[in-house]
Design a protein around this motif. Structure first.
Motif, PDB file in Angstrom:
ATOM      1  N   LEU A 256      39.203  35.813  35.160  1.00 41.04           N
ATOM      2  CA  LEU A 256      37.715  35.409  34.342  1.00 41.04           C
ATOM      3  C   LEU A 256      36.951  36.698  33.595  1.00 41.04           C
ATOM      4  O   LEU A 256      36.928  36.411  31.741  1.00 41.04           O
ATOM      5  CB  LEU A 256      36.845  34.245  35.024  1.00 41.04           C
TER       6      LEU A 256
ATOM      7  N   ASP B 198      43.394  25.346  35.763  1.00 42.97           N
ATOM      8  CA  ASP B 198      42.591  25.256  37.153  1.00 42.97           C
ATOM      9  C   ASP B 198      44.150  24.577  38.318  1.00 42.97           C
ATOM     10  O   ASP B 198      43.534  23.473  38.181  1.00 42.97           O
ATOM     11  CB  ASP B 198      41.331  25.323  37.720  1.00 42.97           C
TER      12      ASP B 198
ATOM     13  N   THR C   4      34.205  27.736  39.510  1.00 39.60           N
ATOM     14  CA  THR C   4      34.538  28.151  37.991  1.00 39.60           C
ATOM     15  C   THR C   4      33.263  28.485  37.370  1.00 39.60           C
ATOM     16  O   THR C   4      33.431  29.983  36.610  1.00 39.60           O
ATOM     17  CB  THR C   4      35.541  27.558  37.401  1.00 39.60           C
TER      18      THR C   4
ATOM     19  N   GLU D 112      39.211  33.784  40.645  1.00 41.24           N
ATOM     20  CA  GLU D 112      38.274  33.748  39.672  1.00 41.24           C
ATOM     21  C   GLU D 112      37.337  34.897  39.064  1.00 41.24           C
ATOM     22  O   GLU D 112      37.265  35.322  38.165  1.00 41.24           O
ATOM     23  CB  GLU D 112      37.316  32.474  39.539  1.00 41.24           C
TER      24      GLU D 112
ATOM     25  N   ARG E  65      37.869  31.377  44.296  1.00 37.98           N
ATOM     26  CA  ARG E  65      36.902  32.141  43.552  1.00 37.98           C
ATOM     27  C   ARG E  65      37.443  33.712  44.006  1.00 37.98           C
ATOM     28  O   ARG E  65      36.997  34.218  43.049  1.00 37.98           O
ATOM     29  CB  ARG E  65      35.566  31.119  44.441  1.00 37.98           C
TER      30      ARG E  65
END
Length: 463
Positions: free
Chosen positions: A109, A217, A129, A105, A102
């Motif tokens: 992202l 992922d 996600t 991410e 995470r």
């Protein structure tokens, strides 16, 4: 004919004592935990199948590697050792460590979300996600094949993208509004189901056609590679690492929670194939979010342990036993008539709680009810993967109804024996045989984000 399951390709050198509680104690303990297994104390759990994330047993080689960890703030030797391993496995140019998946991410992202109204598309987004997509200002769309939702019919790669859905989504939303395509391997929320190499290749070709960044992922990429070797024509004679390298060739970026197929208790990373500008953006952003780019939230000793664990997870003997342990539990449940996602996935057995408890509506969380019941029965902790995990629509705030209401029995790596899994199977079978007694749950407290982690519940009849 008796089924064969691979014996452990290791011997046990260190043990941890675990406490057994009585059923009466567990009833009180669960009530005090707000009927949420996440809130149970570890010492009150006999067999912990909540997650395979960070729960692996490390090898003697990994423990040895801890001792040579370099804790320098910048330019650690441990960073360069780990970077070398990741580049060897992926053939990617750029590498940035993070404290876990995470962390990767939350750094990566947002870099692709350049305006309002953008989307990430995945076979199925997992919980963190999906949350980081939404926190970045985008929306998450899933495009898994319909066979995924037919729990009883065999399909070798139920984690695959539906290519028609994928292309339709790109055309409907506009290619300029697609931030990225995330290939989750294995597909956790689909029941730990693998994605075929052919499907990854086709998704990559479609992404290139529309100029969209492709992300893997890869928390369980080694398990996915093993399934490809077992089930996909043309890969039977290939080494696992070469299968993994081909899979990575079909993406631009790898985000990894190394707490799964890295065989460590903490760690993750971002790997980028050849996009220097994107790498520099992530490298800049990671400093305030995670830490300096050569440690990214990880200790030097953890980076060294991960460098060893990444290679150990590619060992075919280890993977065969790993998959067989999960299959063993799934086979025991299927033989007793318990409905599970079939074929059995890579890291967990997913029990179909919609079938077990059809009298419990989706917004009273049937899989959470079953999960609580097996804790009371045998001290086994599992996790809900269904409407509770999906949460609420970020725009309407209505509960999202999941296609599947699953209980995930997640097997930690190199931790439990087949006999432990017998205890789990016996508990699930008992609950299945008494399923009419199961009751739905209602919120006492509901967090606004990732609610399943910290929510508090009461059984419906006690409100």
């Amino acid at each position: 004919m008796k089924k064969k399951y691979a014996a452990e390709p290791y011997r046990i050198k260190v043990i941890e004592h675990i406490r057994q509680t009585t059923k009466e104690e567990r009833i009180k303990i669960l009530k005090n935990a707000g009927y949420n297994p996440f809130s149970l104390r570890s010492e009150d759990v006999y067999i912990d199948l909540l997650t395979d994330s960070g729960t692996s047993a490390m090898s003697q080689e990994q423990w040895s590697a801890l001792m040579i960890g370099d804790e320098a703030y910048a330019g650690s030797r441990s960073f360069y050792r780990l970077e070398s391993v990741v580049k060897n496995i992926t053939n990617y140019q750029y590498f940035i460590p993070a404290h876990q998946g995470r962390g990767a991410e939350q750094v990566f992202l947002p870099q692709l979300v350049t305006k309002k109204g953008m989307y990430y598309i995945s076979n199925i987004h997992f919980d963190t996600t999906r949350s980081h997509v939404e926190l970045a200002g985008a929306r998450a769309i899933d495009c898994v094949i319909d066979d995924c939702f037919d729990l009883q019919t065999y399909h070798p790669f139920k984690g695959n993208f539906c290519l028609n859905k994928l292309e339709k989504t790109i055309l409907d939303k506009g290619k300029e509004n697609i931030a990225g395509i995330i290939m989750t391997i294995t597909n956790n929320s689909a029941g730990g189901q693998p994605v075929s190499m052919e499907n990854m290749r086709q998704v990559s070709e479609m992404a290139k056609k529309y100029g969209i960044t492709t992300i893997i992922d890869g928390a369980r990429y080694a398990e996915n590679a093993f399934f490809i070797k077992e089930r996909e024509e043309g890969y039977q004679d290939m080494d696992i690492i070469d299968i993994a390298r081909e899979a990575f060739s079909y993406a631009d970026v790898l985000l990894m929670s190394a707490k799964k197929d890295g065989l460590v208790n903490m760690g993750g990373f971002i790997a980028i194939k050849d996009h220097e500008e994107l790498y520099n953006k992530c490298r800049t952003y990671i400093v305030p979010m995670e830490g300096f780019p050569t440690y990214g939230g990880m200790n030097g000793r953890d980076m060294d342990a991960l460098a060893v664990g990444l290679m150990e997870a590619l060992d075919e003997n280890y993977l065969r036993h790993r998959i067989d342990q999960v299959r063993y539990l799934g086979d025991r449940l299927r033989e007793a008539g318990v409905p599970v996602q079939y074929p059995i996935g890579g890291h967990a057995v997913f029990v179909d709680c919609k079938s077990i408890a059809p009298h419990i509506p989706y917004d009273q969380f049937p899989a959470q009810s079953v999960t609580n019941a097996i804790y009371i029965e045998a001290g086994v902790r599992a996790v809900e993967i269904g409407s509770l995990l999906l949460g609420r629509d970020p725009d309407t705030h209505e509960n999202i109804q999941s296609e599947m209401e699953l209980m995930r029995l997640t097997i930690p790596r190199r931790v439990y024996t087949y006999r432990h899994l017998d205890v789990v199977a016996d508990a699930v079978i008992h609950v299945f045989e008494h399923r009419s007694e199961l009751k739905g749950l209602a919120f006492v407290y509901e967090p606004p984000i990732l609610r399943h982690f910290t929510a508090v519940f009461k059984p419906i009849d006690s409100l």
